[in-house]
Design a protein around this motif. Structure first.
Motif, PDB file in Angstrom:
ATOM      1  N   ALA A 113       0.833  -1.211   0.000  1.00  0.00           N
ATOM      2  CA  ALA A 113       0.000   0.000   0.000  1.00  0.00           C
ATOM      3  C   ALA A 113       0.866   1.258   0.000  1.00  0.00           C
ATOM      4  O   ALA A 113       0.579   2.227  -0.733  1.00  0.00           O
ATOM      5  N   ARG A 114       1.936   1.259   0.771  1.00  0.00           N
ATOM      6  CA  ARG A 114       2.803   2.436   0.828  1.00  0.00           C
ATOM      7  C   ARG A 114       3.636   2.589  -0.441  1.00  0.00           C
ATOM      8  O   ARG A 114       3.948   3.706  -0.851  1.00  0.00           O
ATOM      9  N   GLU A 115       3.997   1.476  -1.056  1.00  0.00           N
ATOM     10  CA  GLU A 115       4.693   1.566  -2.337  1.00  0.00           C
ATOM     11  C   GLU A 115       3.784   2.168  -3.406  1.00  0.00           C
ATOM     12  O   GLU A 115       4.229   2.956  -4.253  1.00  0.00           O
ATOM     13  N   MET A 116       2.518   1.800  -3.361  1.00  0.00           N
ATOM     14  CA  MET A 116       1.543   2.386  -4.278  1.00  0.00           C
ATOM     15  C   MET A 116       1.407   3.885  -4.042  1.00  0.00           C
ATOM     16  O   MET A 116       1.370   4.688  -4.986  1.00  0.00           O
ATOM     17  N   LEU A 117       1.344   4.267  -2.773  1.00  0.00           N
ATOM     18  CA  LEU A 117       1.240   5.693  -2.450  1.00  0.00           C
ATOM     19  C   LEU A 117       2.475   6.456  -2.926  1.00  0.00           C
ATOM     20  O   LEU A 117       2.363   7.581  -3.428  1.00  0.00           O
ATOM     21  N   LEU A 118       3.632   5.841  -2.768  1.00  0.00           N
ATOM     22  CA  LEU A 118       4.869   6.473  -3.219  1.00  0.00           C
ATOM     23  C   LEU A 118       4.821   6.721  -4.725  1.00  0.00           C
ATOM     24  O   LEU A 118       5.199   7.804  -5.202  1.00  0.00           O
ATOM     25  N   GLU A 119       4.351   5.743  -5.467  1.00  0.00           N
ATOM     26  CA  GLU A 119       4.207   5.919  -6.918  1.00  0.00           C
ATOM     27  C   GLU A 119       3.221   7.052  -7.224  1.00  0.00           C
ATOM     28  O   GLU A 119       3.438   7.851  -8.144  1.00  0.00           O
ATOM     29  N   GLY A 120       2.150   7.108  -6.459  1.00  0.00           N
ATOM     30  CA  GLY A 120       1.165   8.165  -6.666  1.00  0.00           C
ATOM     31  C   GLY A 120       1.736   9.541  -6.414  1.00  0.00           C
ATOM     32  O   GLY A 120       1.534  10.472  -7.214  1.00  0.00           O
ATOM     33  N   PHE A 121       2.471   9.698  -5.331  1.00  0.00           N
ATOM     34  CA  PHE A 121       3.067  10.998  -5.013  1.00  0.00           C
ATOM     35  C   PHE A 121       4.092  11.419  -6.074  1.00  0.00           C
ATOM     36  O   PHE A 121       4.166  12.594  -6.447  1.00  0.00           O
ATOM     37  N   LEU A 122       4.874  10.449  -6.553  1.00  0.00           N
ATOM     38  CA  LEU A 122       5.863  10.762  -7.587  1.00  0.00           C
ATOM     39  C   LEU A 122       5.175  11.206  -8.878  1.00  0.00           C
ATOM     40  O   LEU A 122       5.626  12.133  -9.553  1.00  0.00           O
ATOM     41  N   GLY A 123       4.077  10.495  -9.220  1.00  0.00           N
ATOM     42  CA  GLY A 123       3.339  10.871 -10.421  1.00  0.00           C
ATOM     43  C   GLY A 123       2.808  12.290 -10.341  1.00  0.00           C
ATOM     44  O   GLY A 123       2.875  13.057 -11.312  1.00  0.00           O
ATOM     45  N   ILE A 124       2.286  12.652  -9.164  1.00  0.00           N
ATOM     46  CA  ILE A 124       1.775  14.014  -8.977  1.00  0.00           C
ATOM     47  C   ILE A 124       2.915  15.024  -9.029  1.00  0.00           C
ATOM     48  O   ILE A 124       2.789  16.105  -9.613  1.00  0.00           O
ATOM     49  N   ALA A 125       4.063  14.668  -8.438  1.00  0.00           N
ATOM     50  CA  ALA A 125       5.192  15.599  -8.361  1.00  0.00           C
ATOM     51  C   ALA A 125       5.732  15.954  -9.743  1.00  0.00           C
ATOM     52  O   ALA A 125       6.156  17.101  -9.985  1.00  0.00           O
ATOM     53  N   VAL A 126       5.714  14.982 -10.673  1.00  0.00           N
ATOM     54  CA  VAL A 126       6.248  15.251 -12.012  1.00  0.00           C
ATOM     55  C   VAL A 126       5.172  15.719 -12.976  1.00  0.00           C
ATOM     56  O   VAL A 126       5.446  15.954 -14.159  1.00  0.00           O
ATOM     57  N   GLY A 127       3.942  15.841 -12.487  1.00  0.00           N
ATOM     58  CA  GLY A 127       2.855  16.303 -13.333  1.00  0.00           C
ATOM     59  C   GLY A 127       2.389  15.280 -14.347  1.00  0.00           C
ATOM     60  O   GLY A 127       1.887  15.632 -15.414  1.00  0.00           O
ATOM     61  N   GLU A 128       2.520  14.011 -14.011  1.00  0.00           N
ATOM     62  CA  GLU A 128       2.139  12.940 -14.933  1.00  0.00           C
ATOM     63  C   GLU A 128       0.624  12.835 -15.058  1.00  0.00           C
ATOM     64  O   GLU A 128      -0.130  13.212 -14.147  1.00  0.00           O
ATOM     65  N   ASN A 129       0.172  12.327 -16.198  1.00  0.00           N
ATOM     66  CA  ASN A 129      -1.252  12.072 -16.401  1.00  0.00           C
ATOM     67  C   ASN A 129      -1.738  11.121 -15.293  1.00  0.00           C
ATOM     68  O   ASN A 129      -1.182  10.037 -15.112  1.00  0.00           O
ATOM     69  N   PRO A 130      -2.757  11.510 -14.533  1.00  0.00           N
ATOM     70  CA  PRO A 130      -3.226  10.675 -13.418  1.00  0.00           C
ATOM     71  C   PRO A 130      -3.610   9.264 -13.826  1.00  0.00           C
ATOM     72  O   PRO A 130      -3.493   8.334 -13.020  1.00  0.00           O
ATOM     73  N   ARG A 131      -4.055   9.091 -15.065  1.00  0.00           N
ATOM     74  CA  ARG A 131      -4.421   7.739 -15.508  1.00  0.00           C
ATOM     75  C   ARG A 131      -3.196   6.839 -15.598  1.00  0.00           C
ATOM     76  O   ARG A 131      -3.274   5.646 -15.280  1.00  0.00           O
ATOM     77  N   LEU A 132      -2.074   7.402 -16.033  1.00  0.00           N
ATOM     78  CA  LEU A 132      -0.833   6.619 -16.083  1.00  0.00           C
ATOM     79  C   LEU A 132      -0.369   6.263 -14.678  1.00  0.00           C
ATOM     80  O   LEU A 132       0.078   5.136 -14.417  1.00  0.00           O
TER      81      LEU A 132
END
Length: 246
Positions: free
Chosen positions: A217-236
């Protein structure tokens, strides 16, 4: 509630007691207070000796997970990160600050705070990975008290057997006392080996499985935070998070 754990423990105990009855023995012959005191008291003391107090207490509390597993809503994690990612792309990272107040999970709060503070993605990843590693080690250290108990119990059971035989040797001249000593000797071994393999080790393995779920669960959250930080498409980002559940 994890009914499988309760059923498994019941089946294991029933099989042992049933086998005893089928062999013509009596269940009461397996009830030896002296053997129980030696094995369980000795095991408890050994585990307490090797374990810091806070770790020992946490390990005992985690035993509840065997029957009542911690609930982790993975779908909600993906949904929440997707929502935050879309909001951050539209209105900027600072708009996420309003969500900090109601967060109870310190890992999520820290990750969101780092986003709001404009932390570089690499620094954000490094910081959260340190937190994740510490979190995992803390839980695994607590779960290891059950593995330690599984290691000590059989040996202390043998110690109980030796003590029982010493009692027998001391009373060779009094046949009336031989039976109790021999009973303690063999029942102590049964307690030690049985407790280790039917309870302590299975509990340790079940806790390790639940810890792995928390780490995922925390690894998933880490991926989510990184995606937001780089401005990635939320679907990706959501797709990568869901990949941990494959």
């Amino acid at each position: 509630m994890d009914l499988l754990s309760l059923i498994g423990l019941t089946v294991a105990i029933a099989a042992i007691l049933g086998g005893q009855v089928l062999e013509g023995g009596h269940v009461s012959s397996l009830l030896q207070l002296a053997a129980a005191v030696i094995v369980f008291g000795g095991t408890l003391g050994a585990v307490m000796l090797q374990t810091p107090f806070t770790v020992f207490v946490q390990g005992l509390r985690m035993a509840v997970w065997v029957v009542v597993p911690p609930r982790i809503d993975y779908a909600r994690l993906v949904e929440q990160m997707t929502e935050w990612g879309q909001l951050a792309r539209k209105e900027g990272l600072l708009t996420l600050e309003r969500y900090l107040e109601g967060l109870e999970d310190p890992f999520v709060r820290k990750g969101l705070q780092l986003l709001v503070d404009g932390t570089e993605p690499e620094k954000l990843k490094e910081t959260l990975e340190v937190d994740l590693a510490a979190f995992e080690e803390r839980l695994r250290a607590a779960a290891r008290i059950w593995e330690a108990a599984a290691g000590y119990a059989p040996t202390i059971g043998i110690l109980g057997a030796v003590l029982g035989l010493i009692h027998v040797m001391e009373n060779l001249s009094d046949p009336s006392k031989l039976g109790s000593g021999i009973a303690v000797a063999f029942v102590a071994t049964v307690y030690g080996v049985g407790a280790a393999n039917l309870f302590f080790l299975p509990v340790a393995r079940k806790l390790q499985a639940h810890i792995a779920r928390h780490v995922t669960a925390r690894e998933m959250l880490l991926e989510g935070f990184l995606g937001i930080a780089v401005g990635e498409n939320p679907r990706l980002t959501a797709g990568r998070m869901e990949g941990y559940l494959a």
